[in-house]
Each structure stands twice: as structure tokens, then as C-alpha cells.
Design a protein around this motif. Sequence first.
Motif, PDB file in Angstrom:
ATOM      1  N   VAL A  56       0.850  -1.199  -0.028  1.00 12.49           N
ATOM      2  CA  VAL A  56       0.097  -0.065   0.057  1.00 12.49           C
ATOM      3  C   VAL A  56       0.930   1.291  -0.213  1.00 12.49           C
ATOM      4  N   ASP A  57       0.676   2.292  -0.784  1.00 12.64           N
ATOM      5  CA  ASP A  57       1.412   3.311  -0.860  1.00 12.64           C
ATOM      6  C   ASP A  57       1.041   4.389  -0.021  1.00 12.64           C
ATOM      7  N   SER A  58       1.727   5.632  -0.010  1.00 11.77           N
ATOM      8  CA  SER A  58       1.275   6.450   1.091  1.00 11.77           C
ATOM      9  C   SER A  58       0.082   7.345   0.799  1.00 11.77           C
TER      10      SER A  58
ATOM     11  N   GLY B 222      -2.646   5.490  -0.179  1.00  6.52           N
ATOM     12  CA  GLY B 222      -3.670   4.635   0.017  1.00  6.52           C
ATOM     13  C   GLY B 222      -3.908   3.674  -1.191  1.00  6.52           C
TER      14      GLY B 222
ATOM     15  N   HIS C  90      -2.977  -0.707   5.612  1.00 13.21           N
ATOM     16  CA  HIS C  90      -2.883   1.001   5.571  1.00 13.21           C
ATOM     17  C   HIS C  90      -3.720   1.459   6.664  1.00 13.21           C
TER      18      HIS C  90
END
Length: 161
Positions: free
Chosen positions: A15-17, A19, A146
Amino acid sequence: MTVHSNLTSITSLAVDSRGSLWAGTSGGLVQWTSGSSPRVWTRADGLPGLRVRSIVYSKSGIQVLADGSAILRNGRFAPVQIPALTPQWVARETEGLPGPPISRAQLGSQWVWAVPKAGLFTKVKGKWTPVLPAPPTLDLTAAAAHGTELFVGTADRGVWR
């Protein structure tokens, strides 16, 4: 022409920053962003191979290990060298689980470990506790979190939240 194959066979999750959920599959890389259709990345987009073995999100971008390794920055893949790592701490940290773990995710202040055909586990007061037992037919392959959301990948049933 078919540019991807089985997208329900999840091999890894991140999961990236922002979301967005990223899934490595046996048919490419998939990105789910809230409010939009899934984006499938394949060899035609520069992915080094269709079978994505591992993905990791870092400040540099999405790092992908397939037949080769690459990093996705600004919508383009660039080759990258990934050093070989031998995580010897895993054996000590996971002793007592009902099988070898394949993935872990930090959910709040706890680490959750995914064990194929056994479920999700966390350590409470030094003892392994099931978070979610898996039916014997559900083959877990990956986990990512996340905030308070936990995502679980499976060998043949896609991603579950």
C-alpha cells in the motif's frame, strides 16, 4: 492479443502513501486507487516480467521484482539492482507459528503474519493468537495494511479486505 494472464493469483501486496493498493500477480502488477478502475501494468508498460514475485513501496516508488527488477516512478519502469537479502531474523521471530509465514503487515501497533492454509496471526504476550483463521482451502499468499485496513492476497481468489 492478451497482455496479462491470471490476475486473481496474488503473489505480493503493498500500500502506498496515498492508500493505493498494489498487487503483484502471476499476470502483472495491479493498482487499485479509490474511486477509479484497477490499472494493470504488464510487459507492454515496461514491467520486467508478468509473474511479479515481490513488491515494496518506498519513498523512491514501487519496487517490483519479477523476471528482472524495476522501480516505478512517474508512471515509468526503470531497471534497478536489488541486493540479495537473507532475513535470518524471520526464523527466530516466527517460531511457534503453525507453518512458515509468507508475509507480514503492520496493523496499528501490531504485526500480523499470514500463514498459508492456516490464517492470520499476531503475538499477544509472547503467544501466537489467530486474528483470522483461514479455511483449509484458502491459500494465503500476502498481507498489507494501511491504517486500520488489512488486505490479504490469495493464490486463486484475489485480494480480500
